[in-house]
Each structure stands twice: as C-alpha cells, then as structure tokens.
Design an enzyme around this catalytic site. Structure first.
Site, PDB file in Angstrom:
ATOM      1  N   LYS A 196       0.950  -1.311  -0.199  1.00 26.76           N
ATOM      2  CA  LYS A 196       0.045  -0.121   0.041  1.00 26.76           C
ATOM      3  C   LYS A 196       0.771   1.472  -0.095  1.00 26.76           C
ATOM      4  O   LYS A 196       0.362   2.479  -0.585  1.00 26.76           O
ATOM      5  CB  LYS A 196      -0.933  -0.010   1.164  1.00 26.76           C
ATOM      6  CG  LYS A 196      -2.057  -1.012   0.984  1.00 26.76           C
ATOM      7  CD  LYS A 196      -3.257  -0.628   2.005  1.00 26.76           C
ATOM      8  CE  LYS A 196      -4.468  -1.651   1.794  1.00 26.76           C
ATOM      9  NZ  LYS A 196      -4.057  -2.919   1.984  1.00 26.76           N
ATOM     10  N   GLU A 201     -10.350   7.578   3.410  1.00 27.21           N
ATOM     11  CA  GLU A 201     -11.115   6.411   4.247  1.00 27.21           C
ATOM     12  C   GLU A 201     -10.566   5.141   4.283  1.00 27.21           C
ATOM     13  O   GLU A 201      -9.785   4.935   3.684  1.00 27.21           O
ATOM     14  CB  GLU A 201     -12.497   6.455   3.443  1.00 27.21           C
ATOM     15  CG  GLU A 201     -12.668   5.472   2.345  1.00 27.21           C
ATOM     16  CD  GLU A 201     -12.273   5.565   1.320  1.00 27.21           C
ATOM     17  OE1 GLU A 201     -11.981   6.774   0.880  1.00 27.21           O
ATOM     18  OE2 GLU A 201     -12.133   4.788   0.549  1.00 27.21           O
ATOM     19  N   SER A 210       1.926  -9.723  -0.857  1.00 25.87           N
ATOM     20  CA  SER A 210       1.516  -8.324  -0.781  1.00 25.87           C
ATOM     21  C   SER A 210       1.853  -7.897   0.494  1.00 25.87           C
ATOM     22  O   SER A 210       2.165  -6.549   0.652  1.00 25.87           O
ATOM     23  CB  SER A 210       0.002  -8.033  -1.204  1.00 25.87           C
ATOM     24  OG  SER A 210      -0.633  -9.055  -0.374  1.00 25.87           O
TER      25      SER A 210
END
Ligand SMILES: *Cc1c(COP(=O)(O)O)cnc(C)c1O
Length: 396
Positions: free
Chosen positions: A92, A114, A379
């Site tokens: 991310k 958010e 990931s």
C-alpha cells in the site's frame, strides 16, 4: 493513445467498466486531478522524487525470492515478490507515497482518506507525517472498535481519525463522509487506497503500483534470462497489488495472470467476498464495475477472514480482465488461506499477511509444469494477523 489493449481509454473505461459516476458537486475536484495526474507522473521531477523515496524510504527494490521448499512441494519453480519487506509491511505504501507527491505538486495541503480495516489509513498517515501534511482519516465507528491497533498507529502518526456513524458504520459510510469532506474542502486531496473509485483513480493507482511488475521483469531477466514468467498470481481485494503485479504483463498474452478472491466461508455461504464469482455489474465508489448486490441492487456486506480482502467490489480493470478472460479468477476460503499461511511459514520461514495467503493457496488449484516459472505477489507480512493465526495454532 496507448498500445496497451487493457489500458484505460480517455474517458476512463476498461471495456465497459470504469468511468466517473460522481455527484455534480465533486466534478471540479475530479476533473482537476484527471487533468494533472499524467502530466505529473510523467514529469522528470516526479520520476526522480518518487524513485528516491521508493529506494530510500520504502526500501525498494523488494527482493524476488526463489522458494525452494515450496517449489518442490508443487513440482515447479516458485518466486515470491516480497512486498512484505517494504516499510509498513505491505504494497500500500507504493501508492500513498506516489499520491502524496501528486498532492504536493498540485499544491494541496490537507489529505483526506477513508479506511476499512485501517491498513490504508496507516499507509496514508505514514506519508502525511513524512511530508508534514494534515491527515484526516474517516473510518466506520464499528471498524474503529474492531481495529484498535491500526487506530492507535494512525493517531501516533499524527492523523485525525473521524468516526462515521451513519449506516452500518463500516467502509461505505466512511467513504460517504470522505466525499462530503472533499466537496466542502476542494483544496484537499482525496487519497484512495486501491484501484477503485472514479477515473482517474484506478489508472493512477495502477501506475503507481506498476513498480512491482517493473521490478519483477528486471529481476527475472537476471535470474532466468527471460523477463516473463509463466504465471503471475496475486490476491484481489480492490485489486491494487494484483494490478501492479500484472501491469507490465497485460499485453504479454503468454503470461498467465491469476487473480485470487476471498470466498470467506464459501462462495455460496452468504459469507464471502468473491465478487467476480458471485457479483454482477453495478456502481460502487464512483465507478461501473462488478460488485456483490442483492436483487434490489443493494450492496451486500462482504465477509472474509482477511480484512484487506473484505470489500464488496473490485476495480474496473479487474472486471474487464475477468470479462475478457485475460486473467483467471480463482477463489480461496478462510481455511485454505490459513493452511497456506502455515505451509509458507513452516517451509520457508516467512509469515505472510492473510491476504497474501490467499494468493499462496491458489497454488493448490493449478497444475504446473516442472519448468514453469511462477511468481506469487506476497503483498504483505503477517505480523498484523498474529491474533488470527494464534487461534489457528491453538487448534492444531
Ligand atoms: C490491503 C491489502 C490487500 C488488498 O488490497 P488490494 O488493493 O487488492 O491489493 C492485499 N494484501 C495486503 C497485505 C493488504 O494490506
């Protein structure tokens, strides 16, 4: 414009999916971003700043690890792309680092985000601290209760966490609050965490995550003499790590792309997040895509043991890859993911994130050749999931 047959078109569509279905009041903000993002991303200054941050802050390039014991187990050649080794422990950060630079170039001084499970909130709060920008994170009140450690992380990093108290008090409600804030504060930058949302977000986030497949190509060339593997396998929540791992292979049709969704307790259990398998076409988060909905078109509450895959939609690129058959979509249950996490931990000494464990579990579903080169995008790392893993270990 692009030679890439799976690239977004000028109107923001991948085939029939995508677009920008937004309130009129948001139009000016989204237009401003759309008019600037490519200019910025393609500028020499951005490339230099982004690369320096990826190298020296995020810790890129991440290794491509050949895992011998796992390769033996599945009778093939398996490599893991180690996004688990980035700063903050997941892919991310590639996106939030890129978007905060874009925000800075656009002169924005306040960041809105958010978050559902809090992982994107933490990645956003991290880069806001680094750049000294105000950070407002909207989060469903129920999610705030469920995700206390990530809420504490965001606060420690200096972000303001605002509870969304409408509706189910989860991600959708937090999104509504964030959009309301952006309309009221057009000089803020709305930082989205996956390849979802109105155009240009899916394309922008895909480009920022495409560093993953860029590195895989370079690393495989050194390792095997061929930049192309036979398979790239990645899990899909909104779809950003998969989009990044697939990007430079989209037009290389001999590279098989495998996207893995979370089926939770099973695709027909009612407790699932397998959007492509059971969903249909609709509108979510400002784009036309595949999502899980009931007969009245109401979005159904998703479920997965893994917080990052617990999303009722999927980015429009993935809807298109599924519809065209360019990517194969598999689904993996909670239990299969837990088993795969234990196998990786005990055969290679690597504890994966629960999300990434879904990609690993897909290895059970594919019959490989002994000469195949298989890349699994790992990931994230599993530290955040230890509470869940501990329950599993106590049951052993
Ligand atoms: C958030 C997250 C995901 C799912 O998001 P995508 O946008 O689908 O990549 C997958 N893995 C990890 C480790 C995550 O934190």
């Amino acid at each position: 414009m692009s030679k890439n047959k799976y690239a977004v078109n000028e109107r923001g569509y991948y085939g029939r999916f995508g677009g920008a279905y937004i309130p009129e009041l948001l139009r000016a903000n989204v237009d401003e971003l759309r008019e600037n993002y490519l200019k910025i991303i393609n500028s020499e200054q951005f490339k230099k700043d982004y690369k320096r941050l990826l190298d020296n802050y995020v810790g890129r390039p991440t290794p491509l690890t050949k895992v011998g014991n796992l390769s033996k187990r599945y009778g093939t050649n398996i490599y893991l792309k180690r996004e688990d080794l980035t700063h903050t422990g997941a892919h991310k950060i590639n996106n939030t680092i890129g978007q905060i630079l874009i925000a800075k170039y656009m002169g924005k001084n306040r960041i809105i985000a958010e978050t559902g499970a809090g992982q994107h909130g933490v990645a956003t709060a991290t880069v806001c601290a680094l750049f000294g920008l105000e950070c407002i994170v909207y989060m469903g009140a129920l999610d705030i209760e469920r995700q206390a450690p990530n809420v504490a992380r965001m606060k420690m990093l200096g972000a303001k966490v605002v509870p969304a108290i409408s509706g189910n008090q989860t991600l959708k409600d937090a999104t509504n609050e964030a959009i309301r804030d952006w309309i009221a504060n057009p000089n803020s930058f709305y930082l989205i965490g996956s390849v979802v949302g109105p155009h240009p977000y899916p394309d922008m986030v895909t480009r920022l995550q495409s560093i993953i497949s860029k590195e895989i190509r370079e690393q495989l060339t050194i390792e095997t003499g061929n930049p192309n593997p036979d398979y790239v396998i990645a899990c899909v929540g909104g779809g950003s790590n998969a989009a990044g791992a697939f990007y430079h292979y989209l037009d290389e049709e001999d590279v098989k792309l495998v996207a893995v969704e979370a089926s939770g307790l099973g695709v027909n259990s009612g407790e699932t997040a397998a959007t492509i398998t059971i969903g249909d076409v609709g509108f979510i988060h400002g784009s036309k895509t595949m999502l899980m909905q009931d007969e009245d078109g109401q979005i159904t509450e998703p479920y997965s043991i893994s917080a990052g895959l617990d999303y009722p939609g999927v980015g429009p690129l993935h809807a298109h890859l599924a519809e065209t058959g360019r990517a194969q979509f598999l689904s993996v249950t909670d239990q299969e993911a837990l088993d795969a996490a234990m196998i990786l931990a005990q055969s290679e000494g690597i504890i994966p994130a629960l999300e990434s464990a879904h990609a690993l579990a897909a290895l059970e579903q594919i019959r490989f050749d002994k000469d195949d080169v298989v890349v699994v995008n790992l990931s994230g790392r599993g530290d955040k999931d230890m509470e869940t893993y501990m329950k599993e270990i106590n049951n052993l």
